[in-house]
Design a protein around this motif. Structure first.
Motif, PDB file in Angstrom:
ATOM      1  N   LYS A 177       1.049  -1.344   0.013  1.00  0.00           N
ATOM      2  CA  LYS A 177       0.004  -0.144   0.085  1.00  0.00           C
ATOM      3  C   LYS A 177       0.985   1.127   0.107  1.00  0.00           C
ATOM      4  N   THR A 178       0.590   2.352  -0.614  1.00  0.00           N
ATOM      5  CA  THR A 178       0.630   3.612  -0.502  1.00  0.00           C
ATOM      6  C   THR A 178      -0.220   4.485   0.278  1.00  0.00           C
ATOM      7  N   LYS A 179       0.148   5.187   1.169  1.00  0.00           N
ATOM      8  CA  LYS A 179      -0.919   5.868   1.947  1.00  0.00           C
ATOM      9  C   LYS A 179      -0.615   7.372   1.899  1.00  0.00           C
ATOM     10  N   THR A 180      -1.322   8.364   1.637  1.00  0.00           N
ATOM     11  CA  THR A 180      -1.000  10.006   1.582  1.00  0.00           C
ATOM     12  C   THR A 180      -2.023  10.345   2.777  1.00  0.00           C
ATOM     13  N   LEU A 181      -1.362  11.236   3.518  1.00  0.00           N
ATOM     14  CA  LEU A 181      -1.985  12.085   4.496  1.00  0.00           C
ATOM     15  C   LEU A 181      -1.709  13.419   4.151  1.00  0.00           C
ATOM     16  N   LYS A 182      -2.795  14.153   4.045  1.00  0.00           N
ATOM     17  CA  LYS A 182      -2.584  15.885   3.647  1.00  0.00           C
ATOM     18  C   LYS A 182      -3.187  16.574   4.624  1.00  0.00           C
ATOM     19  N   VAL A 183      -2.495  17.387   5.571  1.00  0.00           N
ATOM     20  CA  VAL A 183      -3.155  18.246   6.472  1.00  0.00           C
ATOM     21  C   VAL A 183      -2.963  19.580   5.872  1.00  0.00           C
ATOM     22  N   THR A 184      -4.083  20.322   6.190  1.00  0.00           N
ATOM     23  CA  THR A 184      -4.346  21.851   5.580  1.00  0.00           C
ATOM     24  C   THR A 184      -4.676  22.535   6.903  1.00  0.00           C
ATOM     25  N   ILE A 185      -3.998  23.429   7.433  1.00  0.00           N
ATOM     26  CA  ILE A 185      -4.401  24.495   8.370  1.00  0.00           C
ATOM     27  C   ILE A 185      -4.750  25.865   7.771  1.00  0.00           C
ATOM     28  N   ASP A 186      -5.797  26.280   8.116  1.00  0.00           N
ATOM     29  CA  ASP A 186      -6.368  27.357   7.510  1.00  0.00           C
ATOM     30  C   ASP A 186      -6.789  28.356   8.478  1.00  0.00           C
ATOM     31  N   SER A 187      -5.675  29.412   8.507  1.00  0.00           N
ATOM     32  CA  SER A 187      -6.041  30.602   9.399  1.00  0.00           C
ATOM     33  C   SER A 187      -6.491  30.364  10.730  1.00  0.00           C
ATOM     34  N   PHE A 188      -5.382  29.224  11.437  1.00  0.00           N
ATOM     35  CA  PHE A 188      -5.630  28.817  12.755  1.00  0.00           C
ATOM     36  C   PHE A 188      -5.412  29.944  13.639  1.00  0.00           C
ATOM     37  N   SER A 189      -6.503  30.574  14.448  1.00  0.00           N
ATOM     38  CA  SER A 189      -6.386  31.561  15.355  1.00  0.00           C
ATOM     39  C   SER A 189      -7.012  31.308  16.732  1.00  0.00           C
ATOM     40  N   VAL A 190      -6.712  31.694  17.698  1.00  0.00           N
ATOM     41  CA  VAL A 190      -7.411  31.367  18.954  1.00  0.00           C
ATOM     42  C   VAL A 190      -8.979  31.804  18.896  1.00  0.00           C
ATOM     43  N   TYR A 191      -8.953  33.167  18.350  1.00  0.00           N
ATOM     44  CA  TYR A 191     -10.308  33.862  18.119  1.00  0.00           C
ATOM     45  C   TYR A 191     -11.584  32.868  17.216  1.00  0.00           C
ATOM     46  N   GLN A 192     -10.964  32.227  16.368  1.00  0.00           N
ATOM     47  CA  GLN A 192     -11.749  31.307  15.344  1.00  0.00           C
ATOM     48  C   GLN A 192     -12.098  30.182  16.057  1.00  0.00           C
ATOM     49  N   VAL A 193     -11.109  29.597  16.894  1.00  0.00           N
ATOM     50  CA  VAL A 193     -11.170  28.199  17.564  1.00  0.00           C
ATOM     51  C   VAL A 193     -12.327  28.526  18.656  1.00  0.00           C
ATOM     52  N   ILE A 194     -12.240  29.673  19.340  1.00  0.00           N
ATOM     53  CA  ILE A 194     -13.269  29.947  20.431  1.00  0.00           C
ATOM     54  C   ILE A 194     -14.772  30.319  19.893  1.00  0.00           C
ATOM     55  N   LYS A 195     -14.619  31.071  18.829  1.00  0.00           N
ATOM     56  CA  LYS A 195     -15.767  31.235  18.140  1.00  0.00           C
ATOM     57  C   LYS A 195     -16.578  30.070  17.621  1.00  0.00           C
ATOM     58  N   ALA A 196     -15.974  29.190  16.801  1.00  0.00           N
ATOM     59  CA  ALA A 196     -16.516  27.783  16.400  1.00  0.00           C
ATOM     60  C   ALA A 196     -16.746  26.756  17.476  1.00  0.00           C
ATOM     61  N   ASN A 197     -15.744  26.851  18.429  1.00  0.00           N
ATOM     62  CA  ASN A 197     -15.840  25.806  19.680  1.00  0.00           C
ATOM     63  C   ASN A 197     -15.349  24.422  19.027  1.00  0.00           C
ATOM     64  N   THR A 198     -14.739  24.478  18.029  1.00  0.00           N
ATOM     65  CA  THR A 198     -14.015  23.262  17.528  1.00  0.00           C
ATOM     66  C   THR A 198     -12.727  23.409  16.568  1.00  0.00           C
ATOM     67  N   LEU A 199     -12.105  22.634  16.578  1.00  0.00           N
ATOM     68  CA  LEU A 199     -10.822  22.441  15.618  1.00  0.00           C
ATOM     69  C   LEU A 199     -11.054  22.103  13.997  1.00  0.00           C
ATOM     70  N   ASP A 200     -12.476  21.572  13.999  1.00  0.00           N
ATOM     71  CA  ASP A 200     -12.594  20.946  12.516  1.00  0.00           C
ATOM     72  C   ASP A 200     -12.785  22.185  11.536  1.00  0.00           C
ATOM     73  N   SER A 201     -13.084  23.213  11.827  1.00  0.00           N
ATOM     74  CA  SER A 201     -13.023  24.449  10.667  1.00  0.00           C
ATOM     75  C   SER A 201     -11.662  24.687  10.418  1.00  0.00           C
ATOM     76  N   VAL A 202     -10.643  24.437  11.385  1.00  0.00           N
ATOM     77  CA  VAL A 202      -9.157  24.867  11.108  1.00  0.00           C
ATOM     78  C   VAL A 202      -8.412  24.028  10.334  1.00  0.00           C
ATOM     79  N   PHE A 203      -8.644  22.599  10.836  1.00  0.00           N
ATOM     80  CA  PHE A 203      -7.705  21.571  10.213  1.00  0.00           C
ATOM     81  C   PHE A 203      -8.709  20.890   8.965  1.00  0.00           C
TER      82      PHE A 203
END
Length: 194
Positions: free
Chosen positions: A107-133
């Motif tokens: 097998k070949t396995k590919t893992l891609k992670v994108t972090i989009d504008s991770f900020s403390v304000y965004q995490v507190i506002k959304a109450n989750t990390l799903d919108s960031v990662f």
């Protein structure tokens, strides 16, 4: 790196004495190996970039790994030794033409992670990390492949320092081929036999 290879080696070796005298002995030897691969995992590509300041982080990371759980291979060792009086000298070439051809659960396995504008304000506002990662994980079957086992040159010099056959030896080991599992940095060791 998290690369690894696990295998068993079944060896058949024989030696041939060339010099057999009262205070001198010399011999050469050959070892043949059957290599039974258990599993391997190798990074084919790892790259990424991240940007940050005091308020945000963004970036992308891609990690591509190849894995297998069964394989086989053949190998060979060559060696020689010479003893005279209180001294012993040896030379060995290990893992000549050794490698494992992997042919099960490939097998070949590919893992891609994108972090989009991770900020403390965004995490507190959304109450989750799903919108960031954003994580994308995929794998697919590949054809068989071969993994080279590192080839080594080993030189040794020993001194018999008592009447009971005890030997103090200095061993030099050098890798002769660059592989994922080896380095060109030489190794020295001091051994004691009694």
């Amino acid at each position: 790196s998290l690369d690894y290879i696990i295998y068993n080696s079944f060896n058949f070796a024989f030696g041939l004495p060339l010099i057999k005298q009262k205070n001198r002995f010399g011999a050469i030897g050959v070892g043949l190996k059957y290599l039974l691969g258990d599993r391997t995992e190798i990074t084919k590509q790892a790259m990424g970039n991240f940007y940050s300041d005091e308020y945000f982080v963004e970036g992308k990371f891609t990690w591509i790994r190849t894995s297998a759980t069964g394989g086989y291979g053949l190998g060979m060792d060559l060696g020689s030794t010479y003893e005279t009086g209180k001294y012993r000298f040896s030379l060995a070439l290990l893992n000549l033409s050794s490698g494992i051809t992997w042919n099960e659960n490939l097998k070949t396995k590919t893992l891609k992670v994108t972090i989009d504008s991770f900020s403390v304000y965004q995490v507190i506002k959304a109450n989750t990390l799903d919108s960031v990662f954003q994580v994308e994980d995929s794998s697919f079957t590949i054809k068989s492949f071969r993994t080279q086992i590192p080839i080594y040159l080993t030189l040794g010099a020993g001194w018999k320092f008592d009447d009971f056959g005890s030997i103090l030896s200095l061993i030099y080991e050098q890798n002769l081929a660059s592989t994922k599992f080896s380095t060109f940095v030489p190794k020295f060791s001091l051994d004691l036999e009694w």
